[in-house]
Design an enzyme around this catalytic site. Structure first.
Site, PDB file in Angstrom:
ATOM      1  N   ASN A 142      90.802 128.303  29.684  1.00  0.00           N
ATOM      2  CA  ASN A 142      90.886 128.094  28.850  1.00  0.00           C
ATOM      3  C   ASN A 142      91.442 129.474  27.893  1.00  0.00           C
ATOM      4  OD1 ASN A 142      91.270 126.305  25.794  1.00  0.00           O
ATOM      5  ND2 ASN A 142      92.552 126.716  27.903  1.00  0.00           N
ATOM      6  N   CYS A 189      92.309 132.375  30.231  1.00  0.00           N
ATOM      7  CA  CYS A 189      93.846 133.042  30.903  1.00  0.00           C
ATOM      8  C   CYS A 189      95.410 132.475  31.063  1.00  0.00           C
ATOM      9  CB  CYS A 189      92.905 133.489  32.778  1.00  0.00           C
ATOM     10  SG  CYS A 189      91.365 135.355  32.325  1.00  0.00           S
ATOM     11  N   CYS A 223      91.617 125.060  32.664  1.00  0.00           N
ATOM     12  CA  CYS A 223      91.181 125.595  33.725  1.00  0.00           C
ATOM     13  C   CYS A 223      89.977 126.250  33.688  1.00  0.00           C
ATOM     14  CB  CYS A 223      92.270 127.190  33.863  1.00  0.00           C
ATOM     15  SG  CYS A 223      92.170 127.836  31.886  1.00  0.00           S
TER      16      CYS A 223
END
Ligand code: 4NP
Length: 150
Positions: free
Chosen positions: A11, A13, A8
């Protein structure tokens, strides 16, 4: 052994949540020797940071162990290290393709691609809604595990 990298923007959530949810499902299925899961960021924003408190809390509420993962940015050599490189939304996938300079082996996918309703996973960094993210991540990880084991 199938090696999966969840990715994401930060890195902290969504991708650590997906890493720990997927590890939990893999453990429950007794497939730890078959499937390995890590996570990484497209950005450098949170490098070295622990998972967000909201991610830690929602995992604890669902009885899923959350490790002391530290955020790291994806690097080009990850392309050979992993079999599947999975973004949480389309923007992550575009950034992964840019950072890895392409995807000749078609390893880059979005986590909800294997579900009946492919879509982006909303970023709780902006929404504050970690519970909806958890539901989406769980749906995606279950569909991915079905895909890998069928
Ligand atoms: P994630 O959320 O990509 O799900 O880890 C974010 C975390 C940090 C930032 C953005 C999104 N940030 O801008 O620092």
């Amino acid at each position: 052994m199938v090696r999966i990298l969840m990715v994401c923007l930060g890195n902290i959530c969504r991708s650590p949540m997906a890493e720990y949810v997927m590890r939990h499902l893999v453990r429950q299925a007794g497939l730890e020797r078959e499937i390995a899961v890590d996570s990484a960021a497209t950005s450098r924003y949170q490098i070295g940071d622990l998972p967000h408190r909201g991610t830690q809390r929602v995992l604890a509420e669902h009885g899923i162990p959350c490790g002391r993962h530290r955020a790291r940015q994806i690097v080009p050599s990850d392309y050979q290290r992993y079999d599947l490189i999975i973004g949480m939304d389309d923007e992550n996938c575009e950034d992964i393709l840019y950072l890895l300079r392409g995807d000749p082996q078609h390893k880059v996918r979005s986590l909800l691609d294997w579900t009946d309703h492919p879509r982006d996973i909303a970023d709780p960094w902006y929404t504050g809604d970690f519970e909806t993210t958890y539901a989406d991540v769980l749906e995606g990880c279950k569909a991915l595990l079905m895909h890998l084991t069928r």
